[in-house]
Scaffold this active site. Structure first.
Site, PDB file in Angstrom:
ATOM      1  CG  ASP A  38      14.844  85.098  27.205  1.00  0.00           C
ATOM      2  OD1 ASP A  38      14.386  83.968  27.408  1.00  0.00           O
ATOM      3  OD2 ASP A  38      14.137  86.103  26.983  1.00  0.00           O
ATOM      4  CG  ASP A 255      12.998  90.420  27.866  1.00  0.00           C
ATOM      5  OD1 ASP A 255      13.114  89.192  28.035  1.00  0.00           O
ATOM      6  OD2 ASP A 255      12.006  90.938  27.338  1.00  0.00           O
ATOM      7  CG  ASP A 259      14.827  86.047  31.103  1.00  0.00           C
ATOM      8  OD1 ASP A 259      14.566  84.845  30.911  1.00  0.00           O
ATOM      9  OD2 ASP A 259      14.542  86.951  30.309  1.00  0.00           O
TER      10      ASP A 259
HETATM   11  P1  ADP Z   1      10.359  82.007  26.756  1.00  0.00           P
HETATM   12  O1  ADP Z   1      11.491  81.339  27.438  1.00  0.00           O
HETATM   13  O2  ADP Z   1      10.497  81.934  25.250  1.00  0.00           O
HETATM   14  O3  ADP Z   1      10.132  83.427  27.227  1.00  0.00           O
HETATM   15  P2  ADP Z   1       8.101  80.975  28.394  1.00  0.00           P
HETATM   16  O4  ADP Z   1       8.826  80.150  29.401  1.00  0.00           O
HETATM   17  O5  ADP Z   1       7.540  82.281  28.866  1.00  0.00           O
HETATM   18  O6  ADP Z   1       9.008  81.163  27.064  1.00  0.00           O
HETATM   19  O7  ADP Z   1       6.904  80.112  27.761  1.00  0.00           O
HETATM   20  C1  ADP Z   1       7.170  78.864  27.143  1.00  0.00           C
HETATM   21  C2  ADP Z   1       6.005  78.397  26.299  1.00  0.00           C
HETATM   22  O8  ADP Z   1       4.837  78.232  27.113  1.00  0.00           O
HETATM   23  C3  ADP Z   1       5.582  79.369  25.227  1.00  0.00           C
HETATM   24  O9  ADP Z   1       6.358  79.227  24.059  1.00  0.00           O
HETATM   25  C4  ADP Z   1       4.130  78.961  24.993  1.00  0.00           C
HETATM   26  O10 ADP Z   1       4.058  77.826  24.180  1.00  0.00           O
HETATM   27  C5  ADP Z   1       3.663  78.573  26.382  1.00  0.00           C
HETATM   28  N1  ADP Z   1       2.992  79.704  27.056  1.00  0.00           N
HETATM   29  C6  ADP Z   1       3.453  80.419  28.127  1.00  0.00           C
HETATM   30  N2  ADP Z   1       2.560  81.348  28.501  1.00  0.00           N
HETATM   31  C7  ADP Z   1       1.511  81.273  27.635  1.00  0.00           C
HETATM   32  C8  ADP Z   1       0.247  81.972  27.479  1.00  0.00           C
HETATM   33  N3  ADP Z   1      -0.130  82.972  28.282  1.00  0.00           N
HETATM   34  N4  ADP Z   1      -0.564  81.570  26.471  1.00  0.00           N
HETATM   35  C9  ADP Z   1      -0.211  80.572  25.649  1.00  0.00           C
HETATM   36  N5  ADP Z   1       0.930  79.882  25.749  1.00  0.00           N
HETATM   37  C10 ADP Z   1       1.787  80.205  26.717  1.00  0.00           C
HETATM   38 MG    MG Z   2       9.837  84.540  28.902  1.00  0.00          MG
END
Ligand code: ADP
Ligand code: MG
Length: 310
Positions: A38, A255, A259
């Protein structure tokens, strides 16, 4: 391997903070073909920091930050915390020492009321402030709400992404207003571990919900060639299953709450750091030191115990 050898290996692992849940899990790590990482909080430190806020409308920067922080106040996402911190410092840096007030109290008195809050997994957050709809998130959140990003902002955004930063876009009352650039530095051992896995004949992969351009830039820094980006939280386990269908054995290192399905789907799930309880539950290994070198330690230990050093 004898039961004694497995017991000894389990003990050796534990002394390094590598906790393995049983002999089967210990054995499966020996034969993994892929290690899927991740991105956020696993390859990176998970300590996101806002580096820039830029307005592409007439809105005042202070008002912009107040609105964005108010929208993110109900979010649990690490990006939300980074945005709150930045807005807080913009408004209160230097004034904190002169007041005896606690940060939480100051925040509470300063944030605007956000109603109809919803987190859109993998995309961002949505709410209403002053009766206007506020969107904070990625391109897909804005585009599915019919918000157009002006060309000038798009150019700025692409630049951020190419330098491994995540751009967070903000719309207010049906129009794009500005964006924030966020950086989350790699863990210091990340590149060495990726290189080490390759030398062991294991293929590293990076998996993320973040956009392709940022993902590619981060992957390049850390030395991973195989990248899967813009994967929605629910799709992470599917990526693992598709590799398994090809006959490969897959380890997943992650983490977060997002995931857990992927950790459970993998042949070997490794939860890193304190992690979330749910991630720890879904995993075969818990790497308590939050150090990626322990991924190699775990595979090494398995190979040595089962005497199949390649
Ligand atoms: P990762 O797999 O890197 O943990 P996530 O699936 O949690 O990423 O989120 C993917 C994308 O969605 C982030 O890169 C961001 O652009 C957007 N995003 C998610 N949650 C938020 C939030 N609370 N505020 C702003 N953008 C968000
Ligand atoms: Mg995430």
């Amino acid at each position: 391997a004898t039961p004694t050898a497995i017991m000894v290996a389990t003990g050796v692992g534990a002394s390094h903070g590598v906790l393995v849940k049983g002999g089967d899990a210990l054995e499966r790590a020996e034969s993994v073909d892929y290690v899927i990482f991740d991105k956020t909080g696993t390859l990176t430190q998970g300590k996101a920091v806002v580096t820039v806020a830029k307005i592409f409308s007439g809105m005042d920067l202070g008002d912009f930050l107040t609105i964005v922080a108010s929208a993110e106040a109900s979010s649990e996402h690490p990006l939300a915390k980074a945005i709150m911190e930045y807005a807080f410092h913009y408004h209160f840096n230097g004034k904190l020492e002169s007041t005896a007030q606690k940060k939480e109290e100051i925040m509470a008195g300063w944030l605007l009321e956000a109603t109809d809050f919803s987190a859109v997994p993998g995309k961002g957050v949505q709410c209403a402030i002053n009766g206007k709809i506020v969107l904070v998130g990625n391109r897909s959140l804005l585009s599915e709400n019919g918000i157009r990003i002006p060309q000038e902002a798009e150019v700025f955004l692409v630049n951020l992404e190419e330098s491994a930063k995540t751009g967070i876009l903000v719309a207010y009352d049906g129009a794009f207003v500005g964006l924030l650039g966020i950086t989350d530095p790699l863990k210091r051992e990340a590149a060495v571990v990726v290189e080490g896995l390759k030398k062991m004949g294991v293929k590293p992969v990076m998996l993320t919900g973040d956009n392709w351009r940022t993902a590619r830039a981060v992957a390049k820094e850390v030395g991973v060639e195989d990248v899967r980006a813009e994967v929605m939280p629910a799709g992470k386990a599917d990526v693992i299953r598709s590799l398994q269908k090809g006959g490969s054995k897959v380890a997943m290192v992650g983490d977060g709450i997002n995931d857990s399905p992927a950790l459970a789907a993998a042949d070997v799930g490794m939860a890193i750091g304190a992690g979330t309880d749910i991630a720890v539950e879904a995993a075969d290994y818990v790497l308590v030191r939050n150090n990626l070198e322990d991924v190699i330690t775990a595979i090494d230990l398995s190979r040595k115990t089962f005497n199949r050093i390649r």
